[in-house]
Design an enzyme around this catalytic site. Structure first.
Site, PDB file in Angstrom:
ATOM      1  N   LYS A  87      35.710  46.876  40.461  1.00  0.00           N
ATOM      2  CA  LYS A  87      34.325  46.427  40.246  1.00  0.00           C
ATOM      3  C   LYS A  87      33.805  46.911  38.892  1.00  0.00           C
ATOM      4  CE  LYS A  87      32.927  44.262  43.975  1.00  0.00           C
ATOM      5  NZ  LYS A  87      31.912  43.514  44.643  1.00  0.00           N
ATOM      6  N   GLU A 135      29.717  50.130  48.095  1.00  0.00           N
ATOM      7  CA  GLU A 135      30.693  49.048  48.179  1.00  0.00           C
ATOM      8  C   GLU A 135      31.644  49.240  49.354  1.00  0.00           C
ATOM      9  OE1 GLU A 135      30.602  46.709  45.531  1.00  0.00           O
ATOM     10  OE2 GLU A 135      31.947  45.614  46.856  1.00  0.00           O
ATOM     11  N   ASP A 136      31.799  48.222  50.156  1.00  0.00           N
ATOM     12  CA  ASP A 136      32.796  48.217  51.237  1.00  0.00           C
ATOM     13  C   ASP A 136      32.674  49.368  52.230  1.00  0.00           C
ATOM     14  OD1 ASP A 136      33.616  45.852  50.258  1.00  0.00           O
ATOM     15  OD2 ASP A 136      35.649  46.425  49.761  1.00  0.00           O
ATOM     16  N   ASP A 163      26.377  45.994  47.253  1.00  0.00           N
ATOM     17  CA  ASP A 163      26.811  44.681  46.761  1.00  0.00           C
ATOM     18  C   ASP A 163      27.212  43.743  47.903  1.00  0.00           C
ATOM     19  OD1 ASP A 163      27.345  42.891  44.593  1.00  0.00           O
ATOM     20  OD2 ASP A 163      29.450  43.103  45.128  1.00  0.00           O
ATOM     21  N   ASP A 164      27.796  44.290  48.965  1.00  0.00           N
ATOM     22  CA  ASP A 164      28.220  43.423  50.079  1.00  0.00           C
ATOM     23  C   ASP A 164      27.012  42.755  50.721  1.00  0.00           C
ATOM     24  OD1 ASP A 164      30.984  44.369  49.951  1.00  0.00           O
ATOM     25  OD2 ASP A 164      30.073  46.256  50.559  1.00  0.00           O
ATOM     26  N   ARG A 185      35.861  49.788  55.078  1.00  0.00           N
ATOM     27  CA  ARG A 185      35.980  48.333  55.329  1.00  0.00           C
ATOM     28  C   ARG A 185      36.294  47.656  54.010  1.00  0.00           C
ATOM     29  NH1 ARG A 185      32.160  44.222  54.294  1.00  0.00           N
ATOM     30  NH2 ARG A 185      33.635  44.380  52.604  1.00  0.00           N
ATOM     31  N   ASN A 191      31.230  33.947  43.858  1.00  0.00           N
ATOM     32  CA  ASN A 191      31.823  35.231  43.517  1.00  0.00           C
ATOM     33  C   ASN A 191      30.703  36.210  43.139  1.00  0.00           C
ATOM     34  OD1 ASN A 191      33.197  37.299  42.212  1.00  0.00           O
ATOM     35  ND2 ASN A 191      34.755  35.893  41.418  1.00  0.00           N
ATOM     36  N   ASN A 207      36.595  36.064  52.806  1.00  0.00           N
ATOM     37  CA  ASN A 207      37.676  36.411  51.881  1.00  0.00           C
ATOM     38  C   ASN A 207      38.828  37.064  52.624  1.00  0.00           C
ATOM     39  OD1 ASN A 207      36.197  35.713  49.494  1.00  0.00           O
ATOM     40  ND2 ASN A 207      35.028  37.592  49.759  1.00  0.00           N
ATOM     41  N   TYR A 224      40.717  41.726  40.480  1.00  0.00           N
ATOM     42  CA  TYR A 224      39.821  41.813  41.636  1.00  0.00           C
ATOM     43  C   TYR A 224      40.363  40.944  42.778  1.00  0.00           C
ATOM     44  CZ  TYR A 224      36.072  43.600  44.140  1.00  0.00           C
ATOM     45  OH  TYR A 224      35.398  44.254  45.115  1.00  0.00           O
TER      46      TYR A 224
END
Ligand code: NAD
Length: 537
Positions: free
Chosen positions: A165, A236-237, A259-260, A147, A442, A398, A94
């Site tokens: 993930k 996600e993203d 999740d973000d 993204r 995390n 990050n 990850y």
């Protein structure tokens, strides 16, 4: 009895393959005699061989590829390695290495893992979903690649994220690998470099947008609801405006979360809870300032509002304790450039710079989610130290190179007073003879446990209460030793136990809230434990 060809196939079936760990009896039974070298070794020896192999690789991306080939060959051995060496291996499968793996995804593509949907599948998504061979999918991680981490639009190459993930779901929470489905909603890319690259494997057109985009996502969500009605969808993203639009559209109707936004919120809130054990400031009195007002920061603030309200504050009071500074300065009511998610935190207050705002508001906690390194300057940390006995500093951006300040800077500029946590890992720091252990906020601490709790209880949806429960539970896993070392998070090596605790509490809360569709097992702990996938042979 197994036929000869079935025996040979076992060796290329990642789910059942044990390779040189097949015993003499198994070799006889499965017609494997002659197909393997003489020695029959234990899984422990196989793990050692992999770890030795990893040490010989000179770059992280080579380590990633070695592990990815192992995953293709021998699933249980792969997960045994990840669970046993989670601290070493998580940064490989990850963040940060997965970022590089995504950039090189098309170049390194060998074997499919996951499901790809493009605009050409419109009207047929449900039909092609039947091409996926598994009947019991429980967790889906989906991205549109727009993204990816802090790397921008990587198009279909972003598939590395859902894959990574879901590997963490299996390793950290014991979700069974066959229950996982990584999905790439490949709606095109606006990344010209990829469009010009002959090796790029994605849909080679610009992104579809607007109604066309949302219709395709909707068709995907409905197709999943039909084929896998109990499955959890983790977004996600996605680009922040799309992430919010999709979350707001589906969060009450479908078992899903982002999740973000929400995972980040739960993990950050857990760190905030833990920080009060060091600062002794009552949680409901905390004033928090965010640098960055995007999806990560706003998600944290929204969950903090829910947490404050649980402690008796009104929504207005809760919002008034949370302050934002973005690229254009303090977020205040008079600004006309704000997005909808910023509005609850746009206070009636004069416009001012970040440093002026610290002097004026005197927050207890600073949370950076800008994606911009160096934004927590020496002056910023010194000001926080002036107003707080123990200033709490979260540099969440990050990868490590983007963190708002380093752990070392935070300790040095605060004379060892700062309580520091980051998004990406920082090594322990020795400052003036004292060892400080930076906590890593995390998301992997929470999303696997939340997902496991949600599917165990067969929850209808995932309201804020479940994220609050996860945050509280994680903060309770922080030991006195962790606190004494200044760490706001427990050790990653125990993550399976933390996920188990989170899953139990999340499932329990789902039953309490009457959003669980299943029957509550009379021994929930045992039920969850027994459910968890164990990669040992
Ligand atoms: P985003 O693009 O939605 O938001 C970025 C925000 O930062 C915007 O509000 C922008 O105005 C602001 N900003 C940019 N430069 C700035 C500057 N110089 N000064 C002040 N504000 C500035 O991004 P996001 O999804 O919210 O993610 C932000 C960062 O948080 C990323 O680096 C991401 O990796 C990190 N993140 C960390 C975690 C974690 O640690 N668990 C989880 C999610 C995201």
């Amino acid at each position: 009895m197994y036929s000869r060809s079935q025996g040979f196939e076992i060796l290329s079936d990642a789910r059942h393959n044990k390779s040189v760990a097949f015993s003499r009896q198994e070799r006889e039974l499965f017609n494997l005699r002659g197909l393997l070298p003489y020695s029959s070794v234990t899984q422990d020896v196989q793990v050692k061989r992999i770890m030795d192999g990893l040490k010989r690789k000179s770059s992280d991306i080579e380590k990633y590829l070695l592990l990815s080939l192992l995953h293709d060959r021998n699933e249980r051995l792969f997960y045994r390695v990840v669970t046993e060496y989670v601290e070493e291996v998580m940064p490989i499968i990850y963040t940060p290495t997965v970022g590089q793996a995504c950039k090189e995804f098309s170049n390194n593509f060998k074997r499919t893992r996951g499901f790809y949907i493009t605009p050409e599948d419109k009207g047929e998504i449900r039909k092609i979903l039947d091409n996926w061979p598994e009947d019991y999918v429980k967790v889906i991680v989906v991205t549109d690649g727009e993204r990816i981490l802090g790397l921008g639009d990587l198009g279909a190459n972003g598939m590395g994220i859902p894959i990574g993930k879901l590997e963490l779901y299996c390793a950290c929470a014991g979700i069974h690998p066959y229950e996982c489905l990584p999905v790439m909603l490949d709606v095109g890319t606006n990344n010209q470099e990829l469009l010009d690259d002959i090796l790029y494997l994605g849909y080679p057109f610009n992104r579809i947008k607007g109604e066309e985009y949302f219709e395709l996502v909707d068709e995907f969500v409905m197709a999943i609801q039909d084929k896998y009605p109990k499955a959890l969808i983790q977004f996600e993203d996605f680009l922040t405006p799309n992430a919010y639009a999709l979350l707001n559209k589906y969060k009450d109707k479908v078992l899903c979360f982002n999740d973000d936004i929400q995972g980040t919120a739960a993990v950050a809130l857990s760190g905030v809870y833990a920080s009060t054990r060091i600062t002794n400031v009552a949680f409901k009195d905390l004033k928090v300032m965010f640098l960055g007002a995007g999806s990560a920061a706003t998600g944290i603030a929204d969950l903090m509002v829910a947490a404050y309200m649980k402690e008796g504050l009104t929504k207005k009071q809760a919002e008034s304790q949370l302050w934002f500074v973005d690229v254009n300065g303090l977020v205040v009511e008079s600004r006309d450039d704000l997005m909808e998610h910023n509005l609850p935190y746009a206070h009636l207050h004069p416009q001012m710079s970040f440093e002026e705002a610290i002097d004026d508001i005197q927050p207890h906690i600073l949370i950076g989610a800008t994606g911009v390194a160096g934004t927590f300057t020496q002056t910023v940390i010194e000001k926080m130290t002036k107003y707080n006995e123990r200033p709490v500093i979260f540099a969440l951006s990050n990868p490590t190179s983007k963190a708002e300040c380093t752990a070392e800077q935070a300790y040095e500029w605060s004379n060892g007073k700062a309580i520091f946590a980051s998004g990406s890992p920082f090594a322990p720091v020795n400052y003036k003879g004292t060892e400080y252990r930076p906590g890593q906020g995390n998301n992997a601490y929470v999303f696997p446990g939340i997902g496991l709790g949600a599917i165990i209880s067969n929850a209808k949806n995932i309201p804020d209460e479940l994220f609050l429960e996860a945050a509280k539970t994680l903060s309770e896993q922080v030991t006195e030793d962790d606190i004494n070392a200044g760490a706001l998070y427990p050790k990653l090596s125990e993550i399976r136990n933390h996920s188990l605790e989170i899953a139990i509490r999340v499932a329990d809360a789902a039953f309490e809230l009457k959003i669980a569709k299943g029957h509550k097992p009379h021994n929930l702990r045992k039920f969850v434990k027994d459910y968890m996938f164990d990669p040992k042979y």
